[in-house]
Enzyme design. Structure first.
Site, PDB file in Angstrom:
ATOM      1  N   SER A 255       4.748  52.603  36.114  1.00  0.00           N
ATOM      2  CA  SER A 255       4.516  52.035  34.788  1.00  0.00           C
ATOM      3  C   SER A 255       3.050  51.658  34.663  1.00  0.00           C
ATOM      4  CB  SER A 255       5.385  50.796  34.598  1.00  0.00           C
ATOM      5  OG  SER A 255       4.844  49.747  35.381  1.00  0.00           O
ATOM      6  N   LYS A 256       2.688  51.259  33.458  1.00  0.00           N
ATOM      7  CA  LYS A 256       1.301  50.871  33.178  1.00  0.00           C
ATOM      8  C   LYS A 256       0.794  49.872  34.204  1.00  0.00           C
ATOM      9  CE  LYS A 256       0.310  51.435  28.309  1.00  0.00           C
ATOM     10  NZ  LYS A 256       0.447  50.795  27.039  1.00  0.00           N
ATOM     11  N   ARG A 257       1.696  49.019  34.646  1.00  0.00           N
ATOM     12  CA  ARG A 257       1.286  47.961  35.570  1.00  0.00           C
ATOM     13  C   ARG A 257       0.717  48.498  36.885  1.00  0.00           C
ATOM     14  NH1 ARG A 257       6.045  44.915  36.323  1.00  0.00           N
ATOM     15  NH2 ARG A 257       6.711  45.925  34.422  1.00  0.00           N
ATOM     16  N   GLY A 259      -1.333  50.727  37.193  1.00  0.00           N
ATOM     17  CA  GLY A 259      -2.773  50.944  37.028  1.00  0.00           C
ATOM     18  C   GLY A 259      -3.199  52.402  37.072  1.00  0.00           C
TER      19      GLY A 259
END
Ligand code: GLU
Length: 489
Positions: A255-257, A259
């Site tokens: 996910s976006k988290r 990075g």
């Protein structure tokens, strides 16, 4: 056999996620492997999720990744428009929805929000889903006609029987059968006249003659409803390939988290597009011989979608970095230099031969931002400890180093040609004369000119780049440091 036609059908909602890029890549490879057509279709019927500028990101990413489409909004292949909001204006979705209404496979629904909110809900895959109770299926023809004439807002719903089962086929998962009672009468046309994503997708894949669909397995649960639509129309459904999830190293959904979940993230982190494409190709697919490095051309030749795996693919950042390093090593030095130059200039402001620096680091970095850590000493000599001169294998100590540097200094002062070869020859002469090992001389010299234990080149290579004046000044500095150390003992 029909001509193979695939499409990448992104919804323009932001950056291109690694999972989307993988679908696009596999669609591209399937088409190209078979000598078919690869299409770009923009699925923008969900106006609420539309993000300004996202279509440009899609074009840029596809171009950078080398996934050149044969047909798309900018390349007419005769089955356009290729943007769903434009297709809608042609009336195509409404026409097909009405065809289903006539067949009894769909129906008008006039229920207002209040009524819908009072219906029972069910939690499916973590989401609360409303199961419509078919209230409007039972309206008489007359009631429907009156409502429509009165301009009452409506949606068109798919009519799925409460009994029986539906079976669909996926290339990876085989035949999957579900109970019809679990399937919702999903909306095909929304009250704003737009088709839902699911309906437009089916109509478009058929009318655009798509033969293979590759997408994430989050769509697997909608697949039976698609099958029912294909059957209702009497159309043959395309070959579906639902890809397994991509997880991070901790087996959580990428996910976006994390990075590094989008192509643009990776470009910003200094990766090469071709390395990323190569790596993504292996997220769920592998060739027979487990080879790992492929150009796009080679992938086209080798790609066989029957070898796609069903197990979740782990996005291994360390492995991607390794692969990027392999691409750097194999790159034409001229191109490497042009890509590395800004990263070198950010560190080295002195007038040094940057091409030589680039050549030295080409085989040593994995990604361009690594460059800074390798070359800082060219700009200025860092503070270092005299113990750095001590090296067991080279048999050097602070004392032997002081003696070597003091003896070698006048030789270097007298040396005109400061090229790598000439310097090496000179020092080799000294090594032979003394009957010592190379490292006994080179280690102290390299330490003196770099102040580092690890450098991208040997002593003479570094001295060539630093030039005579700077090299001598650093060696003198080393001598002073070692003398100070001897004095304090
Ligand atoms: N518009 C969908 C998406 O962006 C495409 C799904 C499909 O390929 O069918 O995820």
């Amino acid at each position: 056999m029909d001509r193979v036609r695939t499409r990448y059908a992104p919804s323009p909602t932001g950056r291109m996620h690694v999972g989307n890029l993988r679908s696009a890549l596999y669609e591209f490879l399937i088409a190209k492997h078979a000598g078919g057509d690869f299409m770009l279709r923009i699925e923008d019927t969900d106006q609420e999720r539309f993000v300004e500028g996202a279509v440009d990101i899609i074009y840029r990413t596809m171009h950078a990744a080398g996934l050149i489409h044969d047909e798309g909004p900018d390349k007419d292949g005769g089955v356009g428009p290729y943007v769903q909001s434009e297709r809608m204006k042609t009336g195509i979705y409404m026409k097909y929805a009405k065809e289903l209404v006539e067949k009894g496979e769909a129906y008008y629904c006039f229920c207002d929000r209040e009524r819908l909110e009072s219906l029972r809900t069910e939690v499916v895959e973590g989401k609360e889903i409303m199961l419509y109770d078919k209230h409007c299926l039972h309206l008489s023809e007359e009631e429907i006609r009156e409502n429509l004439a009165a301009g009452m807002p409506f949606v068109i719903r798919q009519n799925i029987p409460n009994e029986g089962t539906t079976t669909f086929h996926d290339e990876l998962y085989g035949d999957i059968t579900v109970e019809n009672a679990e399937l919702d009468d999903m909306i095909l046309i929304k009250s704003d006249g737009y088709p839902t994503y699911n309906f437009a997708n089916v109509v478009d894949d058929h009318t655009m003659k798509i033969t293979h669909v590759v997408r994430g397995n989050e769509y697997l649960s909608s697949a039976p409803k698609y099958q029912r639509l294909y059957d209702a129309f009497g159309w043959e459904s395309p070959c579906y390939i639902h890809l397994p999830l991509i997880t991070d190293e901790n087996h959580k959904k990428l996910s976006k988290r994390s990075g590094h979940s989008s192509f643009e993230d990776l470009m910003e982190q200094g990766f090469l597009a071709e390395a990323v494409v190569n790596y993504i190709a292996l997220l769920g697919w592998s060739p027979e011989d487990n080879r790992e490095i492929f150009t796009l051309e080679e992938l086209i030749k080798e790609f066989d979608y029957h070898r796609i795996s069903r197990s979740p693919a782990v996005f291994d950042y360390t492995k991607l970095k390794w692969m990027n390093g392999e691409y750097c090593k194999a790159m034409d030095p001229q191109r490497f230099y042009s890509l590395a130059e800004p990263y070198i200039r950010a560190v080295v402001t002195k007038k040094l031969d940057l091409k030589k620096i680039a050549a030295m680091i080409q085989t040593r970095i994995e990604v361009f931002p690594d460059i800074a850590g390798h070359i800082g000493f060219f700009e200025s000599l860092p503070e270092y400890d005299p113990s750095m001169y001590r090296h067991k294998k080279m048999k050097t100590t602070e004392e032997t180093s002081l003696a070597v540097l003091t003896e070698v200094l006048p030789l270097l002062e007298a040396q005109e040609d400061f090229g790598n070869d000439a310097l090496y020859e000179l020092l080799l002469g000294y090594v032979k004369e003394k009957g010592v090992k190379n490292g006994y001389v080179m280690w102290p010299l390299r330490t003196a000119v770099s102040g580092k234990q690890m450098t991208p080149g040997g002593a003479t290579e570094l001295m060539e780049v630093l030039g005579k004046e700077e090299s001598l000044s650093r060696i003198r500095r080393g001598i002073a440091l070692l003398e100070e150390h001897a004095g304090s003992q």
